[in-house]
Design an enzyme around this catalytic site. Sequence first.
Site, short mmCIF file in Angstrom:
data_model
loop_
_atom_site.label_atom_id
_atom_site.label_comp_id
_atom_site.label_asym_id
_atom_site.label_seq_id
_atom_site.Cartn_x
_atom_site.Cartn_y
_atom_site.Cartn_z
CG HIS A 73 -1.65 -1.36 1.32
ND1 HIS A 73 -2.57 -1.83 0.43
CD2 HIS A 73 -1.47 -2.35 2.23
CE1 HIS A 73 -2.96 -3.05 0.79
NE2 HIS A 73 -2.30 -3.39 1.87
CD GLU A 110 -1.97 -4.06 5.02
OE1 GLU A 110 -1.35 -5.01 4.49
OE2 GLU A 110 -3.16 -3.78 4.77
CG HIS A 165 0.79 -7.07 2.28
ND1 HIS A 165 0.01 -6.04 1.81
CD2 HIS A 165 1.61 -7.42 1.26
CE1 HIS A 165 0.34 -5.78 0.56
NE2 HIS A 165 1.32 -6.61 0.21
CD GLU A 244 -1.75 -10.38 4.32
OE1 GLU A 244 -1.62 -9.52 5.23
OE2 GLU A 244 -2.24 -10.13 3.21
#
Length: 279
Positions: A73, A110, A165, A244
Amino acid sequence: MSIRRCRSAAVVLALGIGALTACGDGGADGSQQAAQTAAPPTAAPGPPQPSQDVRKPGGSALSGKTIVIDPGHNGGNARAPQAINKLVDIGNAKKECDTTGTATNAGYSEHAFTWDVSVRLRKVLEDRGAKVVLTRPNDKGVGPCIDERAAIGNENNAAAVVSVHADGSSASGHGFHVIEPALVRGVTDAEYVNRSHRLALAIRDAYHEGTGLPYSNYLGEQGIDRRNDLGGLNLSEVPKVFIETGNMRNAGDAAKLSSAQFRQRIADSLAQGIDDYLR
């Protein structure tokens, strides 16, 4: 963490100078489109702290290797919906350029988390002799798109690429998982998939040992999930995985991910996993 290949020299040059999906590729499940950009009230990222050197005997395998770190992101994504919602080719479908990512219930985003971990990871890797490229130069911009992120790894002929992430699943979801590419006819090949699988196992084992976090109890098997719908993986030609690192919507995971000390453990563990893979 997400054109068959985007090889914009201008984009890579700009990002190289800066050096440096819960996420549609921009997050691994494509569902976190509404996260805000607030930082944690008690856990500002801060500068990377001295790492605890957990390297194994035999020296570092990272010396002289190029490693690409992809912080998921970006801080400006939420302010640029037209740009990040643009569809790009991921090899077997079209998908949004990027997403906003998720956040903890306390508002730690995040994108800020992945940037902080990636900067810490860069320092550990460079201390071990690696050349490190980040796919974005800061946490203030928009994108880059998922196809551009893949192209950066390819054009740098990276020995390994790790996309960082944090997930945004239900509050009962706990733990971490590593996402590896699936074999997609006409898109990925067996050698790439096999090399990425070895990278995934090395990252999984080092992360589990170094952080103490358990394997995800809601996705994947034994900490590994295989995907064919992430452009960052489909378009890569060099070994690449997503991780993740925990579930930001789980209170226990969120408390750890919001801790600067724990983020340093994450960085140390990821560095060890990459080192182990290259041995």
